[in-house]
Design an enzyme around this catalytic site. Structure first.
Site, PDB file in Angstrom:
ATOM      1  N   CYS A  86       0.833  -1.206   0.000  1.00  0.00           N
ATOM      2  CA  CYS A  86       0.000   0.000   0.000  1.00  0.00           C
ATOM      3  C   CYS A  86       0.869   1.257   0.000  1.00  0.00           C
ATOM      4  O   CYS A  86       1.397   1.633  -1.040  1.00  0.00           O
ATOM      5  CB  CYS A  86      -0.982  -0.026   1.173  1.00  0.00           C
ATOM      6  SG  CYS A  86      -2.406   1.081   0.912  1.00  0.00           S
ATOM      7  N   SER A 136      -7.335   5.472  -1.470  1.00  0.00           N
ATOM      8  CA  SER A 136      -7.967   6.287  -2.514  1.00  0.00           C
ATOM      9  C   SER A 136      -6.945   6.720  -3.552  1.00  0.00           C
ATOM     10  O   SER A 136      -7.304   7.228  -4.604  1.00  0.00           O
ATOM     11  CB  SER A 136      -8.622   7.529  -1.902  1.00  0.00           C
ATOM     12  OG  SER A 136      -7.664   8.313  -1.217  1.00  0.00           O
ATOM     13  N   HIS A 176      -4.063  -5.079   0.544  1.00  0.00           N
ATOM     14  CA  HIS A 176      -3.548  -5.583   1.819  1.00  0.00           C
ATOM     15  C   HIS A 176      -3.593  -7.108   1.855  1.00  0.00           C
ATOM     16  O   HIS A 176      -4.584  -7.703   2.295  1.00  0.00           O
ATOM     17  CB  HIS A 176      -4.367  -5.011   2.979  1.00  0.00           C
ATOM     18  CG  HIS A 176      -4.156  -3.559   3.201  1.00  0.00           C
ATOM     19  ND1 HIS A 176      -3.271  -3.062   4.136  1.00  0.00           N
ATOM     20  CD2 HIS A 176      -4.694  -2.478   2.576  1.00  0.00           C
ATOM     21  CE1 HIS A 176      -3.290  -1.736   4.095  1.00  0.00           C
ATOM     22  NE2 HIS A 176      -4.142  -1.359   3.149  1.00  0.00           N
ATOM     23  N   GLU A 178      -2.176  -8.952   3.873  1.00  0.00           N
ATOM     24  CA  GLU A 178      -2.129  -9.373   5.273  1.00  0.00           C
ATOM     25  C   GLU A 178      -3.500  -9.385   5.946  1.00  0.00           C
ATOM     26  O   GLU A 178      -3.648  -9.913   7.056  1.00  0.00           O
ATOM     27  CB  GLU A 178      -1.181  -8.459   6.058  1.00  0.00           C
ATOM     28  CG  GLU A 178      -1.715  -7.050   6.344  1.00  0.00           C
ATOM     29  CD  GLU A 178      -1.602  -6.082   5.177  1.00  0.00           C
ATOM     30  OE1 GLU A 178      -1.943  -4.903   5.355  1.00  0.00           O
ATOM     31  OE2 GLU A 178      -1.174  -6.512   4.085  1.00  0.00           O
TER      32      GLU A 178
END
EC number: 4.1.3.27
Length: 752
Positions: A86, A136, A176, A178
């Site tokens: 990210c 975003s 993500h 994770e």
């Protein structure tokens, strides 16, 4: 045993990454992004303890909120494996010169299916992983550094979800892995901790990423995973789904659309190529564009018909309407509204359906919703399909705009017989812009009789001038026009036209109404009247017979034959009433107006034919739509009360009656009673302006009601410059009809 350094960008998901790394033997060591220095990290690596680095997610922007992360990436590339998650991906892309911007969608705690290239960290992972997204921002494909390649995207929208360095063992994901809602997260981490050293190949060959110089990754893997789609491929797939859904809706099945076309419910066509070549200057194809894959939102709340009128009144030859809903936020209803909005203009722009047309059904849709032409993109179509769609469009009367991006595509376009070819400077596979594309393709045309247009990336007169010198006839401009504060001024400057000169308004025309004899007619003609009105309403005091009207008509035609005036072409970018008043003003005069009130349409048509009327005045409650069936221009009366209330229909509606007459709302409703209404109400109506002009183009009106030689000058002054004609009847009469001195005095007072 070595360890994995996990840089924490102050995000709670760092714990999940720690747990995943620990579970697959990664031996993680966590430190926050402002609690360690690059020198300390270099020491760990020198001691042989540090084997790999993970940059965690985090809030904010990579340049301002990632602490030491960017410096660590810059130092570590080529030395050891690096994984960004990210914020980590955003740091890598931004550091290498890419653009991090709005992703086109906001996702917080939402899942998307992710498709990937099945190598690197995605080695042996299944396709279409359900993946959790909290972001975003994302990397922008059109600015992605050449040293990076896209490894994964969302299936539904094509947003970048993963990148990889082409040389160094640097991987990153936007989503993500994770998260407990993501699939394949631990498998991805297990792949990462197996990587060794700083470069692909060698001991990292197991994961399928080729070393530098060994060539690009294969198009498809042995496990059947698809090659990573380009933006164009994603749009192609989505539009196929969109069309499939539309065809299932009862009202828009292929059969119903075809039936509607066979009933001619679609608006009439104009010739697209003809409209382009008839333009005396560089033809501008002005685009209505709310958003795009490369720019995100441009004008998401823009009104398509309002924007279209701005373009048309500024002089656009074509209006391009994006009808693709997902990436460009357009619709077919936009196009229909645009078509209706410009329908009344004297030389309206052609309407282009700008979309990713893949079937005959989409061409039928375009025709039904008002398009004059459609876009066919060579890069999206197989040669046989391109030929079939081109021929089908032509069979419906629509010459397509065929889009190419290179000489090979140009050859295909020429082979099918394309007459209008647009060169897209933007490569639709990666959305990179190369402004030299048009020049290269133009050189390959070798002087063929083809209208060549330059598409996309054009924002200045210098861009246009360069292409015009090479033979380009038209340019498509979207974003720059959508953002322009003064559309007309920007469009004119774009194609090198000087600012419009302010031309003084001529004095109003004069209409003498209630002519009852040839003697009255002679008085009016000799005094210089432009229009003569005869009342053909049975039971009214000024009504005359058909035979008398014919005698007056013959006198008017005889006087007109001696006139030296010549018709003039109305301005191509003038609104309806302005262009119609200009046409009427330019005609040889005098003209004969027949006045009717609440009579049948058949009576009106008979009188036009028998008498030889030049105009018809509807003085009652007749529908404005009758103007479509009357073969001469129509004046429609609107009655204004002392309070300013207007009755009679939709006064500013274009495309029906050619002229507006304002009269007082008398008790009989018939006019000719010598009663005036407050002229400030006329001024207000005039200043409301023509539709689409935002008040900049006055609404032309004929002013009537209680006018006399003594007050007409004051009336014109108070009502303002939109008065293009004044109408008098009782104000110039005596006991036996029109009075010569009064008629002459009235004309003189108007002319000055």
């Amino acid at each position: 045993m070595g360890f994995t350094l996990l840089i924490d960008n102050y995000d709670s998901f760092t714990w999940n990454i720690y747990a995943d790394l620990a579970s697959v033997g990664g031996n993680p060591f966590v430190v926050r992004n402002d609690k360690i220095t690059l020198k300390e990290i270099e020491g760990m690596f020198a001691d042989g303890e540090l084997e790999r680095i993970v940059i965690s997610p985090g809030p904010g922007h990579p340049r301002t909120d990632s602490g030491v992360s960017r410096d660590v990436i810059a130092w570590g590339m080529g030395k050891l494996p690096i994984l960004g998650v990210c914020m980590g991906l955003e740091c890598i892309v931004d550091l290498l010169g890419g653009e991090i911007a709005y992703a086109g969608e906001i996702k917080h705690g939402k899942t998307s299916l992710v498709q990937h290239d099945s190598i690197g960290v995605f080695h042996n992972l299944p396709q279409f992983l359900s993946s959790t997204r909290y972001h975003s921002l994302s990397a922008q494909i059109q600015s992605l550094p050449s040293v990076l390649q896209v490894t994964s995207t969302t299936k539904e929208s094509g947003v970048i979800m993963g990148v990889r360095h082409r040389t160094f063992t640097v991987e990153a994901v936007q989503y993500h892995p994770e998260s407990c809602m993501s699939e394949g997260g631990r498998g991805l981490m297990a792949n990462f901790i197996q990587m060794k050293g700083g470069k692909w190949g060698g001991e990292n060959a197991w994961c399928g990423v080729p070393a530098e110089g060994e060539g690009e990754q294969p198009k498809a893997k042995t496990n059947g995973a698809p090659s990573l789609p380009t933006i164009l491929n994603k749009i192609h797939a989505q539009r196929l789904l969109d069309v499939e859904q539309a065809e299932k809706i009862p009202a828009t099945t292929p059969a119903n659309v075809s039936t509607s076309l066979s009933l001619y419910t679609s608006p009439p066509l104009i010739n697209f190529r003809g409209r382009m070549v008839s333009t005396p200057h560089t033809a501008v194809m002005a685009e209505i564009k709310r958003a795009s894959p490369s720019k995100g939102d441009i004008a998401p709340t823009a009104s398509a018909p309002q924007q279209a009128l701005k373009y048309a009144l500024a002089g656009a030859s074509v209006i391009s309407v994006l009808t693709e809903p997902t990436w460009f936020k357009g619709s077919l209803l936009d196009m229909l509204a645009v078509r209706n909005a410009v329908d009344s203009l004297p030389n309206r722009p052609a309407i282009l359906r700008k979309d990713f047309v893949l079937s005959k059904y989409m061409i039928d849709e375009a025709r039904l919703y008002g398009a004059d032409t459609v876009l066919l993109i060579v890069a999206m179509l197989e040669p046989q399909q391109l030929k079939e769609l081109y021929d089908y469009s032509v069979s419906l009367g629509m010459e397509p705009l065929v889009e190419v991006n290179n000489p090979t595509e140009l050859s295909l376009a020429l082979e099918i017989g394309s007459k209008v070819i647009g060169v897209n400077n933007r490569n639709l596979h990666d959305f990179n812009v190369d402004m030299s594309t048009t020049s290269r393709v133009n050189a390959a045309l070798n002087g063929r009789d083809v209208v060549l247009c330059a598409l996309s990336g054009i924002s200045s007169h210098e861009d246009v001038e360069k292409y015009v010198k090479e033979g380009v006839k038209g340019v498509l401009v979207g974003e720059a026009l959508m953002r322009a504060s003064d559309t007309k001024a920007f469009l004119r400057s774009l194609i090198g036209l000087p600012p419009l000169e302010v031309v003084p308004k001529p004095r109003p025309l004069v209409k003498i109404c209630g002519i009852r004899s040839t003697n009255d007619a002679k008085l009016a003609i000799n005094a210089g009247a432009d229009l003569l009105g005869v009342i053909l309403v049975p039971g009214t005091k000024r009504c005359i017979s058909t035979s008398t009207a014919r005698e007056i008509s013959a006198l008017v035609q005889s006087a007109r034959s001696q006139s030296s005036s010549k018709p003039l072409e109305p301005s191509l970018s003038s609104p309806w009433f302005t262009s119609q008043s200009a046409l009427l003003s330019s005609r040889r005069k005098p003209l004969l107006v027949g006045v009717f009130q609440n009579q049948s349409l058949s009576d009106i048509l008979s009188a036009v034919d028998e008498i030889g009327l030049d105009l018809v005045q509807l003085h009652g409650d007749e529908p404005q739509a009758w103007a479509k069936f009357i073969p001469v221009p129509v004046v429609k009366v609107f009655r204004v009360s002392p309070e300013g209330i207007v009755r009679g229909g939709e006064i500013r509606r274009p495309g029906l009656n050619q002229a507006i007459l304002l009269d007082a709302g008398g008790a009989s409703g018939g006019g000719g009673e010598g009663k005036a209404f407050p002229w400030e109400h006329a001024k207000r109506l005039i200043q409301s302006g023509e539709v689409g002009s935002e008040g900049h183009v006055p609404l032309p009106v004929i002013l009537a009601g209680g006018l006399t030689p003594e007050n007409v000058g004051q009336a014109i002054e108070q009502a303002g410059e939109g008065v293009w004609c004044v109408d008098v009847s009782s104000g110039v009469e005596g006991e036996g009809g029109k009075v010569k001195e009064k008629v002459e005095a009235f004309v003189k007072a108007v002319r000055g």
